[in-house]
Design a protein around this motif. Structure first.
Motif, mmCIF file in Angstrom:
data_model
loop_
_atom_site.group_PDB
_atom_site.id
_atom_site.type_symbol
_atom_site.label_atom_id
_atom_site.label_comp_id
_atom_site.label_asym_id
_atom_site.label_seq_id
_atom_site.Cartn_x
_atom_site.Cartn_y
_atom_site.Cartn_z
ATOM 1 N N CYS A 129 -0.425 -13.442 -6.572
ATOM 2 C CA CYS A 129 0.509 -12.532 -5.938
ATOM 3 C C CYS A 129 0.723 -11.343 -6.891
ATOM 4 O O CYS A 129 1.153 -11.544 -8.021
ATOM 5 C CB CYS A 129 1.829 -13.209 -5.665
ATOM 6 S SG CYS A 129 3.096 -12.123 -4.985
ATOM 7 N N CYS A 130 0.437 -10.202 -6.453
ATOM 8 C CA CYS A 130 -0.130 -9.816 -5.162
ATOM 9 C C CYS A 130 -0.962 -8.564 -5.408
ATOM 10 O O CYS A 130 -0.959 -8.015 -6.526
ATOM 11 C CB CYS A 130 0.951 -9.523 -4.135
ATOM 12 S SG CYS A 130 1.839 -10.962 -3.524
ATOM 13 N N GLY B 280 0.933 -5.754 -1.555
ATOM 14 C CA GLY B 280 1.821 -6.906 -1.476
ATOM 15 C C GLY B 280 1.212 -8.118 -0.815
ATOM 16 O O GLY B 280 1.923 -9.060 -0.454
ATOM 17 N N ARG B 281 -0.115 -8.125 -0.660
ATOM 18 C CA ARG B 281 -0.781 -9.245 0.000
ATOM 19 C C ARG B 281 -1.205 -10.306 -1.012
ATOM 20 O O ARG B 281 -1.587 -9.981 -2.141
ATOM 21 C CB ARG B 281 -2.012 -8.754 0.765
ATOM 22 C CG ARG B 281 -1.702 -7.732 1.837
ATOM 23 C CD ARG B 281 -2.987 -7.185 2.457
ATOM 24 N NE ARG B 281 -3.826 -6.527 1.462
ATOM 25 C CZ ARG B 281 -4.990 -5.930 1.743
ATOM 26 N NH1 ARG B 281 -5.447 -5.938 2.995
ATOM 27 N NH2 ARG B 281 -5.689 -5.341 0.781
ATOM 28 N N CYS C 112 6.663 -8.169 -0.963
ATOM 29 C CA CYS C 112 5.343 -8.795 -0.997
ATOM 30 C C CYS C 112 5.365 -10.064 -0.170
ATOM 31 O O CYS C 112 6.424 -10.538 0.251
ATOM 32 C CB CYS C 112 4.927 -9.098 -2.438
ATOM 33 S SG CYS C 112 5.915 -10.396 -3.233
ATOM 34 N N TYR C 113 4.186 -10.639 0.069
ATOM 35 C CA TYR C 113 4.069 -11.862 0.851
ATOM 36 C C TYR C 113 4.174 -13.121 -0.008
ATOM 37 O O TYR C 113 3.965 -14.227 0.494
ATOM 38 C CB TYR C 113 2.752 -11.864 1.622
ATOM 39 C CG TYR C 113 2.789 -10.978 2.851
ATOM 40 C CD1 TYR C 113 3.279 -11.455 4.055
ATOM 41 C CD2 TYR C 113 2.362 -9.655 2.789
ATOM 42 C CE1 TYR C 113 3.335 -10.645 5.184
ATOM 43 C CE2 TYR C 113 2.410 -8.831 3.900
ATOM 44 C CZ TYR C 113 2.905 -9.329 5.096
ATOM 45 O OH TYR C 113 2.960 -8.517 6.208
ATOM 46 N N CYS D 28 9.403 -10.978 -5.815
ATOM 47 C CA CYS D 28 8.415 -9.913 -6.028
ATOM 48 C C CYS D 28 8.694 -9.110 -7.287
ATOM 49 O O CYS D 28 8.125 -8.027 -7.482
ATOM 50 C CB CYS D 28 8.332 -8.977 -4.824
ATOM 51 S SG CYS D 28 7.895 -9.794 -3.272
ATOM 52 N N ASP E 53 4.388 -10.593 -10.824
ATOM 53 C CA ASP E 53 3.265 -11.289 -10.198
ATOM 54 C C ASP E 53 3.181 -12.729 -10.690
ATOM 55 O O ASP E 53 3.705 -13.082 -11.746
ATOM 56 C CB ASP E 53 1.959 -10.566 -10.518
ATOM 57 C CG ASP E 53 1.876 -9.200 -9.823
ATOM 58 O OD1 ASP E 53 2.637 -8.986 -8.864
ATOM 59 O OD2 ASP E 53 1.054 -8.366 -10.244
#
Length: 266
Positions: free
Chosen positions: A150-151, A155-156, A177-178, A185, A188
């Motif tokens: 992540c990510c 934001g994927r 982000c997802y 978020c 990472d």
């Protein structure tokens, strides 16, 4: 002196004169005794319960959605059916599957873990006619061997180096982000390779889901053997088949193609 001389009647060869003979011809079956009304009712109930147990054990089982973690696809108090044959004969959950699994331990609060209360709900739950407790519903994001990051800049999530577009079913609800857990978020994170026999799962409502990503903070940065974020494949009950209640939300589920381009782990 013969029998005729004594006046004794001769024996009839067809048995008509034999008191031991039956009035029902030998070639006809004896009439069967019919069950009374209450006996038939009990028999039908026994058969129905037996069928329900077989169906629950081998084919489908009902559950309800207790939280908002799978919105927008599944909302609180939705009733769903989960089918089991997909994972028979060595089949395992795939990326994108929505699954029901037993609580790995500490993922649910005590009330959700307890399940139904009362004699009748408990009895119905035992035969699959009432939702049981102690289970969670999440989407499989990673399988054995996968590495999840992540990510990317959009934001994927990235799985085995490939970004996954989950916008068709997952919602951010203000997250950037997802993969918002565990830092919303703020930084990472990376996990994997996922151990054999384990799954990494996430709720579709990414900011409101106590899922695998929420358990990452239970592992030390250098602890590669930490399994807190993972779900055992053996604990999976089955894959989502349909949303059946409320009736206006009835829907047979289908798979997603978001993970089609993800390569197998190297």
């Amino acid at each position: 002196m013969t029998s005729e001389d004594r006046g004794t009647p001769p024996v009839d060869d067809d048995g008509a004169g034999d008191p031991r003979s039956s009035s029902v011809p030998a070639d006809q079956p004896t009439p069967k005794r019919k069950l009374s009304g209450w006996q038939e009712t009990i028999l039908l109930l026994v058969v129905a319960v037996a069928l329900a147990v077989v169906v629950k054990s081998f084919f489908v089982q009902s559950f309800y959605i207790p939280s908002e973690s799978m919105e927008p696809g599944l909302v609180i108090n939705d009733r769903i059916l989960v089918q089991k044959p997909s994972y028979w004969f060595g089949g395992e959950p795939q990326r994108g599957d929505v699954i029901v699994f037993e609580d790995p331990g500490g993922w649910l609060d005590p009330i959700s873990s307890a399940g139904p209360t009362g004699t009748i709900p408990k009895a119905l739950a035992a035969v699959g006619l009432y939702p049981t407790g102690g289970h969670l519903v999440k989407r499989v994001v990673g399988v054995a061997g996968d590495t999840i990051e992540c990510c990317d800049e959009q934001g994927r999530l990235m799985i085995n180096g490939v970004a996954v577009d989950e916008s068709d079913y997952a919602v951010l609800d203000g997250a950037a982000c997802y993969g918002p857990m565990p830092s919303q978020c703020g930084e990472d994170w990376k996990v994997g390779p996922i151990p054999e026999g384990k799954l990494f799962v996430m709720g579709d409502n990414r900011r409101h889901s106590g899922d695998s990503s929420a358990k990452l903070d239970q592992c030390e940065p250098d602890d590669a053997g930490c399994d807190a974020p993972y779900v055992d494949v053996d604990s999976v009950v089955g894959r989502l088949l349909a949303r059946v209640w409320p009736a206006k939300r009835f829907d047979l589920t289908s798979g997603v193609d978001a993970f089609d381009d993800v390569p197998d782990p190297s």
